[in-house]
Design a protein around this motif. Structure first.
Motif, PDB file in Angstrom:
ATOM      1  N   ARG A  84     -32.184 -38.282   2.823  1.00 24.66           N
ATOM      2  CA  ARG A  84     -30.857 -37.662   2.709  1.00 24.66           C
ATOM      3  C   ARG A  84     -29.824 -38.387   3.548  1.00 24.66           C
ATOM      4  O   ARG A  84     -28.630 -38.303   3.286  1.00 24.66           O
ATOM      5  N   SER A  85     -30.263 -39.090   4.588  1.00 24.29           N
ATOM      6  CA  SER A  85     -29.311 -39.756   5.473  1.00 24.29           C
ATOM      7  C   SER A  85     -28.758 -41.045   4.868  1.00 24.29           C
ATOM      8  O   SER A  85     -27.795 -41.600   5.367  1.00 24.29           O
ATOM      9  N   LYS A  86     -29.358 -41.523   3.785  1.00 25.76           N
ATOM     10  CA  LYS A  86     -28.877 -42.738   3.125  1.00 25.76           C
ATOM     11  C   LYS A  86     -27.613 -42.445   2.321  1.00 25.76           C
ATOM     12  O   LYS A  86     -27.306 -41.305   2.005  1.00 25.76           O
ATOM     13  N   GLU A  87     -26.909 -43.536   1.976  1.00 24.00           N
ATOM     14  CA  GLU A  87     -25.778 -43.379   1.058  1.00 24.00           C
ATOM     15  C   GLU A  87     -26.349 -42.898  -0.277  1.00 24.00           C
ATOM     16  O   GLU A  87     -27.299 -43.467  -0.800  1.00 24.00           O
ATOM     17  N   ARG A  88     -25.773 -41.837  -0.824  1.00 27.04           N
ATOM     18  CA  ARG A  88     -26.381 -41.245  -2.010  1.00 27.04           C
ATOM     19  C   ARG A  88     -25.370 -40.535  -2.887  1.00 27.04           C
ATOM     20  O   ARG A  88     -24.223 -40.337  -2.509  1.00 27.04           O
ATOM     21  N   LEU A  89     -25.855 -40.139  -4.051  1.00 28.41           N
ATOM     22  CA  LEU A  89     -25.096 -39.305  -4.978  1.00 28.41           C
ATOM     23  C   LEU A  89     -25.675 -37.894  -4.915  1.00 28.41           C
ATOM     24  O   LEU A  89     -26.648 -37.637  -4.208  1.00 28.41           O
ATOM     25  N   ASN A  90     -25.093 -36.982  -5.668  1.00 27.68           N
ATOM     26  CA  ASN A  90     -25.615 -35.615  -5.720  1.00 27.68           C
ATOM     27  C   ASN A  90     -26.951 -35.574  -6.446  1.00 27.68           C
ATOM     28  O   ASN A  90     -27.224 -36.396  -7.322  1.00 27.68           O
ATOM     29  N   THR A  91     -27.764 -34.595  -6.089  1.00 24.84           N
ATOM     30  CA  THR A  91     -28.997 -34.359  -6.835  1.00 24.84           C
ATOM     31  C   THR A  91     -28.634 -33.785  -8.196  1.00 24.84           C
ATOM     32  O   THR A  91     -27.535 -33.257  -8.390  1.00 24.84           O
ATOM     33  N   SER A  92     -29.572 -33.889  -9.128  1.00 25.59           N
ATOM     34  CA  SER A  92     -29.327 -33.363 -10.468  1.00 25.59           C
ATOM     35  C   SER A  92     -30.627 -32.810 -11.029  1.00 25.59           C
ATOM     36  O   SER A  92     -31.691 -33.401 -10.857  1.00 25.59           O
ATOM     37  N   VAL A  93     -30.539 -31.665 -11.700  1.00 22.30           N
ATOM     38  CA  VAL A  93     -31.694 -30.980 -12.270  1.00 22.30           C
ATOM     39  C   VAL A  93     -31.422 -30.732 -13.754  1.00 22.30           C
ATOM     40  O   VAL A  93     -30.326 -30.318 -14.129  1.00 22.30           O
ATOM     41  N   THR A 104     -33.361 -35.762 -10.200  1.00 26.10           N
ATOM     42  CA  THR A 104     -33.008 -37.003  -9.529  1.00 26.10           C
ATOM     43  C   THR A 104     -32.479 -36.644  -8.155  1.00 26.10           C
ATOM     44  O   THR A 104     -31.739 -35.680  -7.988  1.00 26.10           O
ATOM     45  N   ASP A 105     -32.890 -37.427  -7.157  1.00 30.48           N
ATOM     46  CA  ASP A 105     -32.538 -37.113  -5.775  1.00 30.48           C
ATOM     47  C   ASP A 105     -31.245 -37.764  -5.302  1.00 30.48           C
ATOM     48  O   ASP A 105     -30.806 -37.533  -4.194  1.00 30.48           O
ATOM     49  N   GLY A 106     -30.620 -38.588  -6.131  1.00 31.35           N
ATOM     50  CA  GLY A 106     -29.360 -39.214  -5.759  1.00 31.35           C
ATOM     51  C   GLY A 106     -29.512 -40.486  -4.942  1.00 31.35           C
ATOM     52  O   GLY A 106     -28.525 -41.127  -4.603  1.00 31.35           O
ATOM     53  N   VAL A 107     -30.743 -40.866  -4.604  1.00 38.43           N
ATOM     54  CA  VAL A 107     -30.981 -42.120  -3.868  1.00 38.43           C
ATOM     55  C   VAL A 107     -31.907 -43.055  -4.632  1.00 38.43           C
ATOM     56  O   VAL A 107     -32.441 -43.993  -4.063  1.00 38.43           O
ATOM     57  N   GLY A 108     -32.122 -42.782  -5.914  1.00 36.63           N
ATOM     58  CA  GLY A 108     -32.843 -43.728  -6.750  1.00 36.63           C
ATOM     59  C   GLY A 108     -34.179 -43.279  -7.303  1.00 36.63           C
ATOM     60  O   GLY A 108     -34.847 -44.051  -7.980  1.00 36.63           O
ATOM     61  N   THR A 109     -34.598 -42.057  -7.053  1.00 35.17           N
ATOM     62  CA  THR A 109     -35.882 -41.601  -7.572  1.00 35.17           C
ATOM     63  C   THR A 109     -35.667 -40.502  -8.609  1.00 35.17           C
ATOM     64  O   THR A 109     -34.920 -39.568  -8.379  1.00 35.17           O
ATOM     65  N   LEU A 110     -36.363 -40.655  -9.726  1.00 32.17           N
ATOM     66  CA  LEU A 110     -36.358 -39.660 -10.793  1.00 32.17           C
ATOM     67  C   LEU A 110     -37.738 -39.023 -10.824  1.00 32.17           C
ATOM     68  O   LEU A 110     -38.750 -39.718 -10.891  1.00 32.17           O
ATOM     69  N   TYR A 111     -37.781 -37.704 -10.734  1.00 36.31           N
ATOM     70  CA  TYR A 111     -39.046 -36.972 -10.733  1.00 36.31           C
ATOM     71  C   TYR A 111     -39.218 -36.245 -12.056  1.00 36.31           C
ATOM     72  O   TYR A 111     -38.271 -35.645 -12.560  1.00 36.31           O
TER      73      TYR A 111
END
Length: 132
Positions: A84-93, A104-111
């Motif tokens: 969460r401390s990285k530069e990121r976008l909003n999460t999305s569900v 998606t967690d907003g830092v590059g991972t899609l679950y």
């Protein structure tokens, strides 16, 4: 016709990533400003979800069309503190089917999450089947 309003106290706030001073394009406004942090489960219309500040996916159920159940944690995004401390976008569900969730967690991972029987308020916590 009026839409009902429901209120509930949340144990923690909703995870919202604000725009930085250097993000001023139309693209940034769309990415950050057009996010609805409350996600309707189209397979279970009396249920909504949001991601809280600790990266827990919380479930809220409407009971008897008049009140909200207490928020319940159904999944926690792994490594929340460090990521969460990285530069990121909003999460999305999103819910592509009655037993799957895309997160998606907003830092590059899609679950891809297995969400057995979301209509049951006592359903087990969700399980990650794939992280891309």
């Amino acid at each position: 016709m009026f839409l009902p309003k429901h209120y509930t106290k949340l144990p923690t706030g909703v995870d919202v990533v604000p725009l930085r001073e250097d993000q001023y394009s139309v693209h940034h406004i769309r990415v950050f400003g057009l996010i609805n942090h409350l996600v309707l489960d189209t397979w279970n219309p009396n249920t909504v979800y949001f991601v809280d500040q600790h990266w827990n996916i919380r479930e809220l159920n409407v009971i008897n069309d008049s009140q909200l159940d207490s928020p319940r944690t159904v999944f926690t995004i792994p490594d929340a503190e460090s990521r969460r401390s990285k530069e990121r976008l909003n999460t999305s569900v999103a819910f592509p089917s009655s037993d799957l969730c895309l997160l998606t967690d907003g830092v590059g991972t899609l679950y891809l999450l297995s969400t057995p029987n979301r209509a049951d308020s006592d359903a087990p916590k969700w399980k990650g089947t794939k992280a891309i």
